[in-house]
Design an enzyme around this catalytic site. Structure first.
Site, short mmCIF file in Angstrom:
data_model
loop_
_atom_site.label_atom_id
_atom_site.label_comp_id
_atom_site.label_asym_id
_atom_site.label_seq_id
_atom_site.Cartn_x
_atom_site.Cartn_y
_atom_site.Cartn_z
CD GLU A 6 -6.78 -5.95 45.21
OE1 GLU A 6 -6.49 -6.51 44.13
OE2 GLU A 6 -6.55 -4.75 45.44
NE ARG A 46 -8.34 -2.45 45.31
CZ ARG A 46 -8.24 -1.12 45.18
NH1 ARG A 46 -9.31 -0.36 45.38
NH2 ARG A 46 -7.11 -0.56 44.80
CB SER A 66 -2.60 -4.32 45.56
OG SER A 66 -2.31 -3.00 45.20
P1 FAD Z 1 -10.41 -11.65 36.57
O1 FAD Z 1 -9.08 -11.72 37.23
O2 FAD Z 1 -10.59 -12.41 35.31
O3 FAD Z 1 -11.54 -12.07 37.61
C1 FAD Z 1 -11.59 -11.50 38.90
C2 FAD Z 1 -12.77 -12.10 39.67
O4 FAD Z 1 -13.99 -11.74 39.06
C3 FAD Z 1 -12.78 -13.62 39.66
O5 FAD Z 1 -13.30 -14.06 40.89
C4 FAD Z 1 -13.72 -13.99 38.52
O6 FAD Z 1 -14.34 -15.26 38.71
C5 FAD Z 1 -14.75 -12.87 38.63
N1 FAD Z 1 -15.35 -12.48 37.34
C6 FAD Z 1 -14.70 -11.99 36.26
N2 FAD Z 1 -15.59 -11.64 35.31
C7 FAD Z 1 -16.82 -11.93 35.78
C8 FAD Z 1 -18.15 -11.80 35.26
N3 FAD Z 1 -18.39 -11.29 34.05
N4 FAD Z 1 -19.18 -12.19 36.03
C9 FAD Z 1 -18.97 -12.71 37.28
N5 FAD Z 1 -17.73 -12.86 37.82
C10 FAD Z 1 -16.68 -12.48 37.09
N6 FAD Z 1 -7.37 -3.28 40.84
C11 FAD Z 1 -7.83 -2.13 41.40
O7 FAD Z 1 -8.92 -2.10 41.98
N7 FAD Z 1 -7.10 -0.98 41.34
C12 FAD Z 1 -5.91 -0.92 40.73
O8 FAD Z 1 -5.28 0.13 40.68
C13 FAD Z 1 -5.39 -2.11 40.13
N8 FAD Z 1 -4.20 -2.13 39.52
C14 FAD Z 1 -3.72 -3.28 38.98
C15 FAD Z 1 -2.45 -3.25 38.36
C16 FAD Z 1 -1.94 -4.40 37.77
C17 FAD Z 1 -0.59 -4.34 37.11
C18 FAD Z 1 -2.70 -5.59 37.81
C19 FAD Z 1 -2.17 -6.84 37.15
C20 FAD Z 1 -3.93 -5.64 38.42
C21 FAD Z 1 -4.45 -4.47 39.03
N9 FAD Z 1 -5.70 -4.46 39.68
C22 FAD Z 1 -6.18 -3.30 40.22
C23 FAD Z 1 -6.49 -5.70 39.80
C24 FAD Z 1 -7.36 -6.00 38.56
O9 FAD Z 1 -6.95 -5.22 37.47
C25 FAD Z 1 -8.83 -5.73 38.83
O10 FAD Z 1 -9.28 -6.48 39.93
C26 FAD Z 1 -9.71 -6.08 37.62
O11 FAD Z 1 -11.03 -5.66 37.82
C27 FAD Z 1 -9.74 -7.58 37.33
O12 FAD Z 1 -10.38 -7.76 36.09
P2 FAD Z 1 -10.24 -9.10 35.27
O13 FAD Z 1 -11.15 -9.01 34.09
O14 FAD Z 1 -8.82 -9.36 34.96
O15 FAD Z 1 -10.79 -10.12 36.33
N1 EPU Z 2 4.53 2.55 50.16
C1 EPU Z 2 5.73 2.21 50.74
N2 EPU Z 2 6.43 1.16 50.19
C2 EPU Z 2 5.96 0.46 49.11
C3 EPU Z 2 4.71 0.81 48.54
C4 EPU Z 2 4.00 1.87 49.10
O1 EPU Z 2 6.18 2.83 51.70
O2 EPU Z 2 6.66 -0.45 48.68
C5 EPU Z 2 3.80 3.71 50.70
C6 EPU Z 2 3.90 4.90 49.74
O3 EPU Z 2 5.04 5.65 49.95
C7 EPU Z 2 2.66 5.68 50.08
C8 EPU Z 2 1.67 4.60 50.45
O4 EPU Z 2 2.41 3.43 50.77
O5 EPU Z 2 2.88 6.48 51.21
C9 EPU Z 2 0.65 4.31 49.37
O6 EPU Z 2 1.28 3.85 48.18
P1 EPU Z 2 0.59 3.94 46.75
O7 EPU Z 2 0.09 5.32 46.49
O8 EPU Z 2 1.51 3.33 45.76
O9 EPU Z 2 -0.72 3.09 46.89
P2 EPU Z 2 -1.04 1.70 47.58
O10 EPU Z 2 -1.83 1.95 48.81
O11 EPU Z 2 0.18 0.88 47.71
C10 EPU Z 2 -3.33 1.49 46.39
C11 EPU Z 2 -4.11 0.42 45.67
C12 EPU Z 2 -3.67 0.32 44.23
C13 EPU Z 2 -3.90 1.65 43.55
C14 EPU Z 2 -3.09 2.71 44.29
C15 EPU Z 2 -3.33 4.10 43.74
C16 EPU Z 2 -4.83 -1.19 47.32
C17 EPU Z 2 -4.67 -2.56 47.86
N3 EPU Z 2 -3.98 -0.85 46.35
O12 EPU Z 2 -1.99 1.04 46.46
O13 EPU Z 2 -4.48 -0.67 43.60
O14 EPU Z 2 -3.52 1.61 42.19
O15 EPU Z 2 -3.47 2.73 45.69
O16 EPU Z 2 -4.59 4.54 44.10
O17 EPU Z 2 -5.70 -0.45 47.76
C18 EPU Z 2 -4.66 -2.99 43.06
O18 EPU Z 2 -5.70 -3.00 43.72
O19 EPU Z 2 -4.23 -4.00 42.45
C19 EPU Z 2 -3.88 -1.75 42.95
C20 EPU Z 2 -2.73 -1.67 42.30
#
Ligand code: FAD
Ligand code: EPU
Length: 342
Positions: free
Chosen positions: A338, A170, A243
């Site tokens: 994050e 991240r 997250s």
């Molecule tokens: P924004 O929120 O618009 O911007 C994020 C940052 O990047 C800001 O600081 C912004 O200024 C900068 N930025 C944006 N575009 C540019 C550009 N073109 N040039 C320079 N700077 C820029 N993230 C994960 O890693 N793994 C996950 O599994 C994951 N799951 C998610 C699930 C949900 C339901 C949600 C809501 C979010 C999740 N995220 C996850 C977080 C998010 O989706 C990612 O961080 C994504 O890359 C953000 O993209 P955005 O376009 O919305 O960025």
């Molecule tokens: N867990 C709990 N309680 C909860 C949530 C999770 O006990 O409420 C435990 C689960 O049982 C499991 C472990 O935590 O043992 C991991 O959970 P999960 O697989 O859901 O993943 P996570 O570590 O909570 C991370 C990323 C997610 C990504 C998933 C899948 C980070 C900060 N988050 O979540 O990314 O989608 O793994 O790879 O690393 C994001 O960055 O926004 C995001 C959603």
């Protein structure tokens, strides 16, 4: 009609539809970039405007805690291009404003492997390198080739290759020492024409086996999308930014000590250290499903803070601080956000 090269600016602009937390805040100025031809005009605007600027993609990794007194630049450039290919790899470039999941689907439809485990992550292509998005055992650094960016201050165009980006969990140089200094214009991925499938993370393999689905790019993407839908709230229905916290990393010694008290504590190896799921720590502290007014902790995933409707960014942030303190008190572990706090 000639294309506008000077971006149009709107004042006192509502950002509510532009952030997945659904924060009802305003930008004093807002502009949208739909063509790279607008970049020189944009840079003049940014550098003559006496207020800060913020580059915005899909707004899915931001928490606005107040109105933004400055210029918000929404990157909305579109286009996907195969820039090179050989027998083994395709080099595919996407413009910053392309929706991430649409781009993943485009690559899967051509049988290019590498991004399928990152299905259904919200946001845009241009933001994906900022925090090196990751999920289900993959990160974009694994398929990243290079990106094109422009310096906000000097207007110099620069190519960044993987080694320049300092990708980590991240993390990247764009969230670190070069934070706010470059606008990412496009990203090029090196994708495999002979994909190696990764179904080992979580329940992905079981999901496919139980349904007798062959392991291929489409089915992996389907499985991961379904698993994600079952765990994570859809921002259209419930404001959130995924997250809210990063998973913390602790020393092996500290982990061994903690295991003495909490033998069921899950963990993942992280180099010489151990990564502990923050969701588990937060749940153990009793926060899962907690709600204070419209700010809450998601009932199915304690790592996700949610806005039930009219929470302010400050209320979400206050809740985050309470959670951080209680995790520190109980486990002696610091967890950090994050999400980008604005
Ligand atoms: P924004 O929120 O618009 O911007 C994020 C940052 O990047 C800001 O600081 C912004 O200024 C900068 N930025 C944006 N575009 C540019 C550009 N073109 N040039 C320079 N700077 C820029 N993230 C994960 O890693 N793994 C996950 O599994 C994951 N799951 C998610 C699930 C949900 C339901 C949600 C809501 C979010 C999740 N995220 C996850 C977080 C998010 O989706 C990612 O961080 C994504 O890359 C953000 O993209 P955005 O376009 O919305 O960025
Ligand atoms: N867990 C709990 N309680 C909860 C949530 C999770 O006990 O409420 C435990 C689960 O049982 C499991 C472990 O935590 O043992 C991991 O959970 P999960 O697989 O859901 O993943 P996570 O570590 O909570 C991370 C990323 C997610 C990504 C998933 C899948 C980070 C900060 N988050 O979540 O990314 O989608 O793994 O790879 O690393 C994001 O960055 O926004 C995001 C959603």
């Amino acid at each position: 009609m000639t294309e506008r090269t000077i971006p149009e600016v709107q004042c006192d602009f509502s950002l509510k539809p532009f952030n997945s937390f659904g924060m009802d805040v305003k930008a004093s100025a807002f502009t949208e970039i739909t063509s790279e031809k607008q970049i020189p005009g944009l840079l003049r605007l940014i550098n003559t405007f006496e207020k800060p600027s913020l580059i915005l993609g899909g707004g899915s990794n931001l928490l606005f805690t107040r109105d933004f007194d400055g210029l918000v630049v929404h990157m909305a450039t579109k286009g996907i291009e195969i820039v090179d290919e050989d027998d083994d790899f395709a080099y595919v470039r996407a413009m910053a404003g392309e929706n991430w999941d649409d781009f993943v689907k485009y690559c899967i439809s051509r049988n290019y492997g590498g991004l399928e485990n990152l299905s259904l992550i919200p946001g845009n292509v241009g933001s994906a390198p900022i925090q090196n998005i990751g999920a289900y055992g993959a990160e974009i650094k694994d398929s990243f080739y290079m990106l094109d960016a422009v310096s906000v201050k000097t207007g110099e165009f620069r190519e960044f290759y993987a080694a320049d980006c300092q990708f980590g969990y991240r993390q990247s140089v764009f969230k670190g020492e070069l934070r706010g200094q470059y606008i990412i214009l496009s990203v090029t991925f090196k994708l495999s024409k002979r994909p190696v499938f990764n179904t080992t993370y979580g329940s992905v393999g079981d999901f496919l086996k139980e349904r007798n689905m062959p392991v291929n790019l489409q089915n992996i993407s389907f499985a991961i999308s379904e698993i994600r839908r079952s765990k994570l709230p859809d921002p259209i229905e419930l404001g959130n930014a995924g997250s809210f916290f990063k998973n913390p990393v602790v020393s092996k010694k500290q982990f061994r000590n903690l295991l003495g008290f909490y033998p069921d504590m899950p963990s993942y190896p992280s180099g010489e250290q151990v990564k502990v799921p923050a969701g588990w720590l937060i749940e153990k502290c009793g926060w899962k499903g907690f709600r204070d007014g419209d700010a809450g902790v998601h009932a199915r995933q304690a790592l996700v803070l949610v806005n039930y409707g009219n929470a302010t960014g400050t209320q979400i942030l206050n809740l985050a601080h309470r959670i951080m303190e209680s995790v520190k008190q109980r486990f002696e572990i610091d967890i950090e956000p994050e999400v980008n706090i604005i």
